[in-house]
Design a protein around this motif. Structure first.
Motif, mmCIF file in Angstrom:
data_model
loop_
_atom_site.group_PDB
_atom_site.id
_atom_site.type_symbol
_atom_site.label_atom_id
_atom_site.label_comp_id
_atom_site.label_asym_id
_atom_site.label_seq_id
_atom_site.Cartn_x
_atom_site.Cartn_y
_atom_site.Cartn_z
ATOM 1 N N UNK A 4 2.699 -27.316 -13.064
ATOM 2 C CA UNK A 4 3.909 -27.370 -13.881
ATOM 3 C C UNK A 4 3.619 -27.607 -15.356
ATOM 4 N N UNK A 5 2.523 -28.310 -15.656
ATOM 5 C CA UNK A 5 2.277 -28.645 -17.060
ATOM 6 C C UNK A 5 1.054 -27.953 -17.663
ATOM 7 N N UNK A 6 0.304 -27.168 -16.869
ATOM 8 C CA UNK A 6 -0.781 -26.363 -17.403
ATOM 9 C C UNK A 6 -0.376 -24.892 -17.387
ATOM 10 N N UNK A 7 -0.690 -24.173 -18.460
ATOM 11 C CA UNK A 7 -0.585 -22.729 -18.393
ATOM 12 C C UNK A 7 -1.569 -22.231 -17.340
ATOM 13 N N UNK A 8 -1.207 -21.210 -16.567
ATOM 14 C CA UNK A 8 -2.069 -20.771 -15.458
ATOM 15 C C UNK A 8 -3.519 -20.522 -15.851
ATOM 16 N N UNK A 9 -3.750 -19.870 -16.983
ATOM 17 C CA UNK A 9 -5.125 -19.568 -17.386
ATOM 18 C C UNK A 9 -5.906 -20.848 -17.662
ATOM 19 N N UNK A 10 -5.247 -21.842 -18.258
ATOM 20 C CA UNK A 10 -5.942 -23.085 -18.581
ATOM 21 C C UNK A 10 -6.164 -23.947 -17.334
ATOM 22 N N UNK A 11 -5.268 -23.847 -16.374
ATOM 23 C CA UNK A 11 -5.481 -24.584 -15.132
ATOM 24 C C UNK A 11 -6.695 -24.022 -14.394
ATOM 25 N N UNK A 12 -6.835 -22.713 -14.381
ATOM 26 C CA UNK A 12 -8.009 -22.109 -13.769
ATOM 27 C C UNK A 12 -9.271 -22.528 -14.513
ATOM 28 N N UNK A 13 -9.214 -22.569 -15.841
ATOM 29 C CA UNK A 13 -10.361 -23.025 -16.632
ATOM 30 C C UNK A 13 -10.712 -24.469 -16.303
ATOM 31 N N UNK A 14 -9.695 -25.304 -16.139
ATOM 32 C CA UNK A 14 -9.924 -26.714 -15.819
ATOM 33 C C UNK A 14 -10.672 -26.863 -14.502
ATOM 34 N N UNK A 15 -10.284 -26.066 -13.519
ATOM 35 C CA UNK A 15 -10.925 -26.158 -12.207
ATOM 36 C C UNK A 15 -12.354 -25.613 -12.269
ATOM 37 N N UNK B 51 -15.388 -37.325 -14.502
ATOM 38 C CA UNK B 51 -16.158 -37.240 -13.258
ATOM 39 C C UNK B 51 -15.931 -35.939 -12.491
ATOM 40 N N UNK B 52 -14.887 -35.197 -12.843
ATOM 41 C CA UNK B 52 -14.567 -34.006 -12.069
ATOM 42 C C UNK B 52 -15.644 -32.935 -12.248
ATOM 43 N N UNK B 53 -16.191 -32.432 -11.146
ATOM 44 C CA UNK B 53 -17.159 -31.338 -11.252
ATOM 45 C C UNK B 53 -16.443 -30.012 -11.433
ATOM 46 N N UNK B 54 -17.159 -29.025 -11.924
ATOM 47 C CA UNK B 54 -16.609 -27.686 -11.983
ATOM 48 C C UNK B 54 -16.827 -26.962 -10.661
ATOM 49 N N UNK B 55 -15.879 -26.120 -10.286
ATOM 50 C CA UNK B 55 -15.977 -25.362 -9.041
ATOM 51 C C UNK B 55 -16.291 -23.904 -9.390
ATOM 52 N N UNK B 56 -17.549 -23.554 -9.276
ATOM 53 C CA UNK B 56 -17.981 -22.215 -9.629
ATOM 54 C C UNK B 56 -17.543 -21.219 -8.560
ATOM 55 N N UNK B 57 -17.711 -19.941 -8.880
ATOM 56 C CA UNK B 57 -17.250 -18.886 -7.979
ATOM 57 C C UNK B 57 -18.000 -18.915 -6.655
ATOM 58 N N UNK B 58 -19.266 -19.346 -6.657
ATOM 59 C CA UNK B 58 -20.001 -19.393 -5.396
ATOM 60 C C UNK B 58 -19.547 -20.547 -4.510
ATOM 61 N N UNK B 59 -18.820 -21.504 -5.074
ATOM 62 C CA UNK B 59 -18.251 -22.611 -4.289
ATOM 63 C C UNK B 59 -16.797 -22.326 -3.920
ATOM 64 N N UNK B 60 -16.052 -21.822 -4.875
ATOM 65 C CA UNK B 60 -14.631 -21.538 -4.698
ATOM 66 C C UNK B 60 -14.387 -20.140 -5.269
ATOM 67 N N UNK B 61 -14.268 -19.153 -4.399
ATOM 68 C CA UNK B 61 -14.106 -17.772 -4.854
ATOM 69 C C UNK B 61 -12.772 -17.601 -5.576
ATOM 70 N N UNK B 62 -12.594 -16.479 -6.242
ATOM 71 C CA UNK B 62 -11.327 -16.214 -6.915
ATOM 72 C C UNK B 62 -10.177 -16.195 -5.910
ATOM 73 N N UNK B 63 -10.414 -15.630 -4.738
ATOM 74 C CA UNK B 63 -9.380 -15.625 -3.710
ATOM 75 C C UNK B 63 -9.086 -17.044 -3.225
ATOM 76 N N UNK B 64 -10.150 -17.850 -3.044
ATOM 77 C CA UNK B 64 -9.954 -19.255 -2.661
ATOM 78 C C UNK B 64 -9.114 -19.981 -3.711
ATOM 79 N N UNK B 65 -9.428 -19.739 -4.982
ATOM 80 C CA UNK B 65 -8.700 -20.412 -6.059
ATOM 81 C C UNK B 65 -7.238 -19.985 -6.065
#
Length: 266
Positions: free
Chosen positions: A213-224, A237-251
Motif C-alpha cells: 500500500x505504501x511502496x510503489x510496485x517497482x520500489x517494493x520489488x527493489x526492496x525485496x 538485517x534484511x537479506x536480498x532475495x536474488x532471482x536464484x532464490x526467489x524467481x520473478x514468478x515466485x515474487x
C-alpha cells in the motif's frame, strides 16, 4: 566480572565456552552442550561447498540433525529459534532424510572458532543448521538458520496462526495460495503479519499497513531484491532475495499474497 564468571564455571566443572542447545520435541525437554555434541558418536567433519551465510565453501564438525530428532516423524513441523529472535519454520521430512540433501547441526569448536559473519557481527555459532547437496531438495536460504538456541516441535503455521490464512474460497493453486507458501518459507522467519507469527526481527507486514500500500510496485520489488538499494542504514538485517532464490514468478505470487492480505486485516 568476566574473571569471576570463568572461575564459577571452572568450579562447577563446566567448560567456560559451553553453549546449550535446547530441544523441545514433544517428548520432554533435553539440552545438549557444545562439548557433548562435538563428542557425539555420529559427529564428523563435513564440507559445505556453497555456504549460505558465509558465501563461500566452509568446513565444520557436525552431527546429522536426524540423530537428534528422536520421536519426530516426517509429517511433523519444527521451528528453529535463534538468539536474535529469528524463527525458521521447517517441515520435518527434509531434516530427517539421509540424502541426497542432508541436514547437519554444525557445532562451533572453541579451539577453532568460526569467522564473523560481518563487521561487528558474531559467528554463525554456536549451532548452525547447514546442508550438504541442498540443491537436490530445493533447500532455501531460510532453511539455514544460524546462532540456534532452540529446536522445537510445533503445530503447522496454518493451525497456529489462522490470521495468516488467505481467503479459503481461493483455489489451492491460486497465486495467493502459492504466495502464502512462499511467505512462510521466506518472510515468516523474521516478520509477523496481522500480528501473527513468531519472528521478532522485522516489522509486521500488514498492520497498520501492508508494504503493497505504501511502496510503489517497482520500489517494493527493489526492496525485496536488494533492501539497501531502497533504504540504507548500518543496522539493517534484511537479506536480498536474488532471482536464484526467489524467481520473478515466485515474487509475483508473494506480492499477490501480500496484496490480498491487505484486505484481510483482523
Amino acid at each position: 566480572m568476566r574473571y569471576c564468571l570463568m572461575l564459577l564455571a571452572l568450579v562447577a566443572g563446566l567448560p567456560v565456552w559451553a553453549a546449550q542447545l535446547h530441544l523441545e520435541l514433544g517428548n520432554g525437554e533435553r539440552q545438549w552442550s557444545s562439548e557433548a555434541l562435538l563428542a557425539h558418536p555420529q559427529a564428523q567433519a563435513i564440507a559445505v561447498d556453497h555456504d549460505v551465510s558465509y558465501k563461500r565453501p566452509m568446513h565444520y564438525r557436525g552431527v546429522p540433525l536426524s540423530a537428534l530428532l528422536e520421536g519426530i516423524g516426517p509429517d511433523d513441523h519444527l521451528q528453529a529459534v535463534a538468539n536474535d529472535g529469528f524463527a525458521a519454520e521447517m517441515p520435518a521430512a527434509p531434516l530427517l532424510q539421509q540424502g541426497p540433501a542432508r541436514a547437519w547441526l554444525a557445532v562451533e569448536d572453541p579451539d577453532h572458532p568460526w569467522p564473523a559473519l560481518g563487521k561487528g557481527k558474531g559467528s554463525a555459532g554456536p549451532f548452525y543448521l547447514v546442508w550438504t547437496h541442498p540443491q537436490a531438495s530445493g533447500i532455501r536460504p531460510e532453511q539455514w538458520p544460524f546462532q540456534i538456541a532452540t529446536l522445537r516441535k510445533l503445530a503447522p503455521v496454518q493451525t497456529r496462526f489462522p490470521a495468516l490464512l488467505p481467503d479459503p474460497q481461493l483455489p489451492a493453486h491460486s497465486p495467493e495460495q502459492r504466495g502464502f507458501a512462499l511467505f512462510q518459507q521466506n518472510c515468516l522467519v523474521c516478520h509477523t503479519l496481522n500480528g501473527a507469527g513468531d519472528g521478532q526481527v522485522g516489522p509486521d507486514l500488514n498492520t497498520p499497513h501492508s508494504p503493497t500500500e505504501y511502496f510503489q510496485p517497482a520500489y517494493l520489488r527493489m526492496l525485496i531484491r536488494n533492501p539497501q538499494s531502497v533504504r540504507h542504514w548500518p543496522q539493517a538485517k534484511m537479506p536480498g532475495f536474488t532471482v536464484d532464490v526467489l524467481s520473478e514468478n515466485d515474487l509475483d505470487e508473494l506480492l499477490a499474497y501480500l496484496t490480498h492480505m491487505a484486505g484481510r486485516r483482523p
